[in-house]
Design a protein around this motif. Sequence first.
Motif, PDB file in Angstrom:
ATOM      1  N   GLU A   1      -1.946   9.728  10.908  1.00 27.56           N
ATOM      2  CA  GLU A   1      -2.087   9.169   9.678  1.00 27.56           C
ATOM      3  C   GLU A   1      -0.544   8.332   9.103  1.00 27.56           C
ATOM      4  OE1 GLU A   1      -3.446  12.871   7.056  1.00 27.56           O
ATOM      5  OE2 GLU A   1      -1.592  12.514   7.479  1.00 27.56           O
TER       6      GLU A   1
ATOM      7  N   ARG B   1      -1.094   3.639   8.833  1.00 34.47           N
ATOM      8  CA  ARG B   1      -0.284   3.825   7.762  1.00 34.47           C
ATOM      9  C   ARG B   1       1.106   2.890   8.238  1.00 34.47           C
ATOM     10  NH1 ARG B   1       2.801   6.614   2.954  1.00 34.47           N
ATOM     11  NH2 ARG B   1       1.344   7.743   2.907  1.00 34.47           N
TER      12      ARG B   1
ATOM     13  N   ASP C   1       7.196   4.191   5.512  1.00 33.59           N
ATOM     14  CA  ASP C   1       6.815   3.799   4.281  1.00 33.59           C
ATOM     15  C   ASP C   1       8.136   2.522   4.608  1.00 33.59           C
ATOM     16  OD1 ASP C   1       4.972   4.425   3.826  1.00 33.59           O
ATOM     17  OD2 ASP C   1       5.439   5.275   1.684  1.00 33.59           O
TER      18      ASP C   1
ATOM     19  N   LYS D   1       1.344  -3.796   8.055  1.00 32.33           N
ATOM     20  CA  LYS D   1       0.723  -3.020   6.804  1.00 32.33           C
ATOM     21  C   LYS D   1      -0.653  -2.340   7.539  1.00 32.33           C
ATOM     22  CE  LYS D   1       1.263  -7.434   3.729  1.00 32.33           C
ATOM     23  NZ  LYS D   1       1.117  -8.833   3.428  1.00 32.33           N
ATOM     24  N   PRO D   2      -0.863  -1.753   6.701  1.00 25.56           N
ATOM     25  CA  PRO D   2      -2.103  -1.276   7.513  1.00 25.56           C
ATOM     26  C   PRO D   2      -3.609  -2.434   7.763  1.00 25.56           C
ATOM     27  CG  PRO D   2      -2.160  -0.591   5.186  1.00 25.56           C
ATOM     28  CD  PRO D   2      -1.157  -1.381   5.571  1.00 25.56           C
TER      29      PRO D   2
ATOM     30  N   VAL E   1     -11.873   1.120   6.112  1.00 30.10           N
ATOM     31  CA  VAL E   1     -10.710   1.867   5.510  1.00 30.10           C
ATOM     32  C   VAL E   1     -10.528   1.298   4.192  1.00 30.10           C
ATOM     33  CG1 VAL E   1      -7.918   2.606   5.368  1.00 30.10           C
ATOM     34  CG2 VAL E   1      -9.586   2.572   6.671  1.00 30.10           C
TER      35      VAL E   1
ATOM     36  N   ARG F   1      -8.728   1.520  -0.137  1.00 26.67           N
ATOM     37  CA  ARG F   1      -7.573   1.959  -0.417  1.00 26.67           C
ATOM     38  C   ARG F   1      -8.277   2.716  -1.816  1.00 26.67           C
ATOM     39  NH1 ARG F   1      -5.614  -2.788   1.699  1.00 26.67           N
ATOM     40  NH2 ARG F   1      -3.854  -2.745   3.273  1.00 26.67           N
ATOM     41  N   THR F   2      -7.487   3.448  -1.790  1.00 23.98           N
ATOM     42  CA  THR F   2      -8.227   4.614  -3.459  1.00 23.98           C
ATOM     43  C   THR F   2      -7.797   5.380  -3.576  1.00 23.98           C
ATOM     44  OG1 THR F   2      -9.643   6.262  -4.214  1.00 23.98           O
ATOM     45  CG2 THR F   2      -9.404   6.303  -1.867  1.00 23.98           C
ATOM     46  N   GLY F   3      -7.230   4.914  -5.443  1.00 23.59           N
ATOM     47  CA  GLY F   3      -6.536   6.668  -5.999  1.00 23.59           C
ATOM     48  C   GLY F   3      -7.055   7.637  -6.926  1.00 23.59           C
TER      49      GLY F   3
ATOM     50  N   ASP G   1     -13.502  12.251  -1.907  1.00 22.60           N
ATOM     51  CA  ASP G   1     -13.204  11.692  -1.316  1.00 22.60           C
ATOM     52  C   ASP G   1     -14.335  10.278  -1.133  1.00 22.60           C
ATOM     53  OD1 ASP G   1     -10.923   9.204   0.426  1.00 22.60           O
ATOM     54  OD2 ASP G   1     -11.697  10.545   2.239  1.00 22.60           O
TER      55      ASP G   1
ATOM     56  N   GLU H   1     -13.090   1.601  -9.713  1.00 19.12           N
ATOM     57  CA  GLU H   1     -12.092   1.602  -9.016  1.00 19.12           C
ATOM     58  C   GLU H   1     -12.698   0.535  -8.462  1.00 19.12           C
ATOM     59  OE1 GLU H   1      -8.770   3.761  -6.786  1.00 19.12           O
ATOM     60  OE2 GLU H   1     -11.046   3.823  -5.532  1.00 19.12           O
TER      61      GLU H   1
ATOM     62  N   GLU I   1     -12.164  -4.640  -7.235  1.00 21.95           N
ATOM     63  CA  GLU I   1     -12.295  -5.910  -6.096  1.00 21.95           C
ATOM     64  C   GLU I   1     -12.757  -6.675  -5.698  1.00 21.95           C
ATOM     65  OE1 GLU I   1      -9.588  -3.716  -3.874  1.00 21.95           O
ATOM     66  OE2 GLU I   1      -9.594  -1.458  -4.561  1.00 21.95           O
TER      67      GLU I   1
END
Length: 442
Positions: free
Chosen positions: A23, A27, A63, A72-73, A82, A84-86, A248, A404, A408
């Motif tokens: 992880e 990141r 970070d 940056k990833p 990959v 990005r999701t909140g 997820d 979401e 995008e």
Amino acid sequence: MKDQAASSSGPEAGAAQRLSTREAAERLGVKPETLYAYVSRGQLSSTRAPGGRGSTYDAAEIDALARRTNRKPPSPATGDPVFRTGITLIENDRYYFRGVDATELARHYGCEEVAEWLWTGELRPGIRFTAPAEALAAARRAVDALPAHSGSTDRLRVAVVAAATTDPLRFDLSRESVLAAARGLVPTLVAALPVVPGGQQDAGATGGPPSGTGGLARQLWPKLTALPVDETALSVLDTALALLIDHDLAASTLAARVAASAHAHPYAVVSAGLGVLEGPLHGAASGLAHRMLIEVLERGSAAPVIADHLRTGRRVPGLGHRLYTSEDPRARALFAQLDRVPRAAAALAAARDVVATTARHTPLHANVDLALAVLSVSCSMPAEAGETVFAVSRTAGWIAHALEEYGERPLRIRPSGQYNGPRPPQPLPVAVTDGPPRDRRW
């Protein structure tokens, strides 16, 4: 509202977040070897994970290093996709909806309240969704036209298409329009399902406001079993609907996001998710666990049933999950509630027998499919009941991901194929016919 809500997501809410090596490297957008180099040069600190299973890193420190080095990833085009999701985070054998422990949310709130939270970030206690009359009528006509042997997922797929035809504004992808469609679609799916023969239809099963408490769970109950409503078991069903809303980027959710990336309307997004959900490795997995528990109860022990699975090379259903090293937190939450349901005692004991027996050979833990199977077996539901619960609940999750994804860049989910066929130029293929070849140019 099921209970008074807790003010945080648990006792660890204020603890510093720790990242695994994988992880942390993702990141920063570097390889693990580069991460180790940062540690050796004193640019990062690491802590040995409990049990000696690798190192962990402070997320804030990672970070900060990313900001200093302008790291940056990597773009999805340079490796595994990959996004990005909140919406949902899964880590350390727990999972969170918008940062809040999902099992705590499901313990305090019902399915509709949790869905609204995922869609909008606003918690609205007591919210209830209502099926539009025209959409419900069309969905029921379509479902009623299906052959009697049709499964629940067949009916749900048809109901989604029928409901879509009644919504001329379905191509409006503005946030408010999508939310309005979602709040009508979920109860339409439930209300369009037929009542189990011998069952009693609740007032809320018509798609209107349900009687009493339970919301969607109370509407769904007579579609799953002919038994009268058991309030303790109904609470388990309500919790299951809330727990399963999202997990997820599961296979069906990825399909839903691909559809949303192409700006498909929300009904089409749900149709895409339902198409994938029906696979035996996804939403239908609980049906296999249901049948296994029935066999364990009939034979009086899990040992001969597990032995048959091992002898034939079949995996034991309801056990293990690639995202959790211990028991699936969704299963843990449902088992805790099932312990308070008297009619579930025998099926629950059978499930625990399965886990204990299998543990003699391999350390696998219960997953949510086994918990759903305990509910369906103990409440005289059909084997596909867990799949139905899964589909109804996950519909809300697909909508959250669509909302979401609509924000995008369109069509961003477009992987490139790695061609491994014959290199061109190749001659025209020879036609396979009963007679001699002929020139088709007229």
